[in-house]
Every structure is written in structure tokens, then in C-alpha cells.
Design an enzyme around this catalytic site. Sequence first.
Site, PDB file in Angstrom:
ATOM      1  N   ASN A  26     -39.119 -48.468-122.489  1.00 19.85           N
ATOM      2  CA  ASN A  26     -39.281 -47.303-122.830  1.00 19.85           C
ATOM      3  C   ASN A  26     -39.085 -46.405-121.571  1.00 19.85           C
ATOM      4  OD1 ASN A  26     -42.201 -48.440-123.231  1.00 19.85           O
ATOM      5  ND2 ASN A  26     -42.813 -46.431-122.708  1.00 19.85           N
ATOM      6  N   ASP A  27     -40.029 -45.686-120.971  1.00 18.51           N
ATOM      7  CA  ASP A  27     -40.021 -44.626-119.934  1.00 18.51           C
ATOM      8  C   ASP A  27     -39.225 -45.350-118.513  1.00 18.51           C
ATOM      9  OD1 ASP A  27     -41.761 -43.873-121.361  1.00 18.51           O
ATOM     10  OD2 ASP A  27     -43.169 -43.351-120.122  1.00 18.51           O
ATOM     11  N   TRP A  51     -43.115 -52.284-128.264  1.00 15.12           N
ATOM     12  CA  TRP A  51     -43.792 -51.965-127.364  1.00 15.12           C
ATOM     13  C   TRP A  51     -44.999 -52.684-127.325  1.00 15.12           C
ATOM     14  CZ3 TRP A  51     -48.762 -50.168-126.463  1.00 15.12           C
ATOM     15  CH2 TRP A  51     -49.126 -49.472-125.314  1.00 15.12           C
ATOM     16  N   SER A  84     -46.507 -45.839-116.651  1.00 14.69           N
ATOM     17  CA  SER A  84     -45.503 -45.201-115.953  1.00 14.69           C
ATOM     18  C   SER A  84     -45.938 -44.686-114.563  1.00 14.69           C
ATOM     19  CB  SER A  84     -44.973 -44.292-116.814  1.00 14.69           C
ATOM     20  OG  SER A  84     -43.944 -44.739-117.837  1.00 14.69           O
ATOM     21  N   GLU A 209     -46.712 -35.776-121.010  1.00 15.73           N
ATOM     22  CA  GLU A 209     -46.562 -37.022-120.452  1.00 15.73           C
ATOM     23  C   GLU A 209     -45.524 -36.897-118.984  1.00 15.73           C
ATOM     24  OE1 GLU A 209     -47.602 -40.236-123.419  1.00 15.73           O
ATOM     25  OE2 GLU A 209     -45.781 -39.405-123.722  1.00 15.73           O
TER      26      GLU A 209
HETATM   27  C1  FRU Z   1     -44.531 -42.039-122.315  1.00 13.66           C
HETATM   28  C2  FRU Z   1     -45.913 -43.132-122.157  1.00 13.66           C
HETATM   29  C3  FRU Z   1     -46.379 -42.724-120.927  1.00 13.66           C
HETATM   30  C4  FRU Z   1     -47.169 -44.018-120.780  1.00 13.66           C
HETATM   31  C5  FRU Z   1     -46.299 -44.846-121.105  1.00 13.66           C
HETATM   32  C6  FRU Z   1     -46.757 -46.147-121.601  1.00 13.66           C
HETATM   33  O1  FRU Z   1     -43.702 -42.535-123.235  1.00 13.66           O
HETATM   34  O2  FRU Z   1     -46.623 -42.914-123.273  1.00 13.66           O
HETATM   35  O3  FRU Z   1     -47.303 -41.753-121.069  1.00 13.66           O
HETATM   36  O4  FRU Z   1     -47.219 -44.162-119.361  1.00 13.66           O
HETATM   37  O5  FRU Z   1     -45.497 -44.241-122.240  1.00 13.66           O
HETATM   38  O6  FRU Z   1     -45.811 -47.507-122.199  1.00 13.66           O
END
Ligand code: FRU
Length: 502
Positions: A26-27, A51, A84, A209
Site C-alpha cells: 500500500n502507501d 494487508w 507509513s 492520513e
Molecule cells: C494509509 C494508512 C496509513 C498507515 C498505513 C498502514 O493507507 O492507513 O495511515 O500508516 O496505511 O498500512
Amino acid sequence: MTAASATTADTFRPALHYTARNTWLNDPNGLIHHEGVYHLYYQNNPLDNVWGNMSWGHATSPDLITWTEHPVAISCDGEEDIFSGSIVFDRDNTSGFGTDSAPPLVAVYTSAFKPGTAHPGIQAQSLAYSRDGGYTWTKHTANPVLNRGSAEFRDPKVIRYDGDAGSYWVMVAVEATDFQVVLYKSEDLKSWELLSTFGPANATGGVWECPDLFLLPVDGDPENLQWVLTVNLNPGGPNNGSAGQYFVGDFDGTTFTSTTTVTEGLQDPARLGDYQWLDWGRDYYAAVSFSDVPDGRRLMIGWMNNWQYANEIPTSPWRSPMSLVREVSLRNDDGILRLVQQVAADLASLGEPTPSFSLAAVEISDGQHLLGGAAGSVQRIELTVTPGTAEEFGLVVRGDGAEGTRIGIRPTESRIVVDRRESGQTDFHGSFASIDTAPIRTTDGSYELTVYVDRCSVEVFAQEGQVTLTELIFPSSTSTDVSLYAAGGTATINNLTITQYA
Ligand code: FRU
């Protein structure tokens, strides 16, 4: 499903976008240009393609288009998941993690502490450092370095502030469920002092976020600099689910003051379309920018997915691509300061593209017009159109007559539309089939679209990047037709060029 047991044909794997080889991402995290290399770290599950087990994966690129995956950079353990964050080059060794002659890279990340640890359920900010240019990382022994006792304090982006108030590190992070960006200051990256907070403002339909804060010249004028604060939110985007908004204004070293706020306090849902968005599509989230890019360019990457259905998209053994790398700049548009975005990745490094398709000065009539010789699944399409009598006109990509993704302009409504209801597989999640729209303006009466099609996505840059829409699609591998269409009348294609990349 475990990554190792994947068997499905990998027909959705993009050619131009980064994906992890056989795991979940993800991020984007820790984006930095260092010693001639672009580093992309990212939220990664090293053990699966959903995830979980959050760690920082790692890839590098010389040109922002060809990426090499490296071993996991920072790993979760019994104490914490690694959420993140960002990376800075600590060139003066303020942290003491390196030496004056060999200064370190320092990662600032969110420790999501596990049950049964010293800080159960708490999110706090921690450090790791690298003395080998970003390939191996050591966690700081005195983590966390910034703990507010909050369960929703995350996503630190650290920048070097050099201005009237002095020279120091500034962190922007979020109190996610308070819809607030919190700003901190530090001399050494280890001890942090609260400066101020920003928000709630504009969109607050979901948690805030992954913020970012950077300085940009207006219309390229180095004498006219403005600060931009970006904040991702989930859900609550303009077309549902995850999205990123931004504010333009001033940062005096302590406080960010926005000049583009429409709504203070909690969101007025009726104003959603008035806020400024990094992207109006469904699949551009957690976007943040690179540190230390040469020539002061501001480059961003977003995660090309949406939390609404992220874990269910039908790809295997990997799951989720990153967006293409975008250069953002600031334009004064009739008194309104707006970000414009262009693809920054150097597609030339993919080699000579195969034959292009082009046509010019053609009027199309009501109906769909297949372009013989234009088929493909990895392509850049550049189109300029002048409206005639049609109420809507544009392109259908990844088509086969029945299936297709429609990208169109409705000139009388001043809107751009991406319709993926018939784009291919949509039934893996109830909210995936969608028709998404954004406002679009023209000054000379014509419309310009640049569309990147890449096996499982379309990224649309309209009016030279004034509006972008990024969308995942999952068509049959045999749906490769490109068509033009007009509905209810005519339109004139001034120019159309299609470049094939695979
Ligand atoms: C955004 C988020 C962040 C967090 C991360 C966890 O997509 O929810 O806020 O740090 O993903 O994977």
C-alpha cells in the site's frame, strides 16, 4: 492465500507501474533521491498479498520507470508494525547516527504497537537509520521518539525547513480521527516540540492520513513561492472512498495558514466538489512526494488502489500497483492557485516504442468508431477535441465491442467522465463498478486528454494536468480495441496520437 501458492495467469501486471513481485503493497513511504538513485519504500506485507505484517518494502530506479525490488528494508516484529513515514538525508549528522564524513539516511516511521507490549494499541513515531545509502536499516534503540499516547497518531513526513524562522527539521503527521495535521520541530530528529495544528478543514468524510508539506513556485516564478499541504483521507473522496486533498498557503516555520480553505471545521458534504483534489479518480491514495529531487522538482507517487476494495482486486501473486511518478507544479488560474500534474517517469528509457497511430482534423458523428491499428493494452493516448453538437464525446479503451472503459467530456456540463461499469471484472466488490466525474474547464473551447493505459489501469491527465483521474480496471486480455465516440451529435478530433509500449 499465500503468495507462494499463486497460480492465476498474471495478465494484469502493469508494464509502466511498479508492483511488488509476489506480495501486497500500500502507501509509498520514504521517497527520496539519494546518490543518483530514486528510492521507493512502501507499506508491504512480506508474507502475503493482503494487508498485514506491515513492513517497509523497497525498490530503486534510475529513471522512475524501471524498478528493482530489494529485500524488505524495515521489518515488523513482535513489538510493532511499521506504518507509513518518510526518509531524510541527515547531511549534517544532526542525529549522530552517522559521522560527519559519512552522514546517514534517517527513516521516521509510525510504530503501531502490538497488544501486550509496553505501548499496547499506541501509534507513535520512531526512527531507523541507514549507513549504506538506504539498503540496510537499524532501528534506533530509544524508540519511540515521539509518543502522544494516541492510537491514531501516524504517517510522519519530515522536511528540512530553511526560512525566516531558522533552519530545523519539521514533521507533519496526523491525528487521523481528529481530522488534524500536527506539526512538530526538531534539531536532531530525536526530540520533538509541538509547533501547531491544522484542521479540520474542507473534506473530513474519513480519517486524515499521510500528509505532506512542500514549497512550490507559482507559474515557475522563484520570487513567488507558496506552501502546499496535502492530506489524504479515507473514505470521503469526491467519487467515494480514498482520495487526497490539498491546501495552498503559507508556512512561517510554526503555523500553516491556508488561503484555499472552503470549509472550516467539519465537512459540508455539499461542498465536496469545491475542494481541491490531487486526483478525482478512485485509485490514487496516500500520495506523498520525494525528498531531494534534483533541480527542485516536486515528484509524487500515489498508491493505485482504494481501501473500499483494496484487498479484493483480482490480481495475483501481487496486489496493488503504484501510480506513475508525477511532477506537480503550481499555477495561478484566474486568481485560484491549483496544482497541475504531468507524468515525470522517463518513458524513453523503455526503448523505442512500437508504431504509433495518429490522425488529425476528423469530425466524428454520433456512435462509436473503432480505430483500426490502434489496439493495445500498454499505451499513451494524446487527444485534443473541439466540441460540435455532441453532448458527450471521447475514447473507449480496452474494448471488445461489449467490454470497455469510457473516458469522455460532457462540454455543456463542464465535466469529465470515466465509466468503468463495463470495464471487465467488477463483481469482486460491490463498490467497484463506477462512473466517476470531475469538473473540467476550457479557455479556448477545446479539450486535451493524455491517457496512460497499462493493463489494469487508466490514468487520465486532462487539460495539461489540471485534472487527473486514476482508475483500476480488470479487462479480458483480449479487450484491446481503442475507439472514439460521440453521443447525440458531432465532435472534431483535432489530433490523436497513440504510442504503444508493449
Ligand atoms: C494509509 C494508512 C496509513 C498507515 C498505513 C498502514 O493507507 O492507513 O495511515 O500508516 O496505511 O498500512
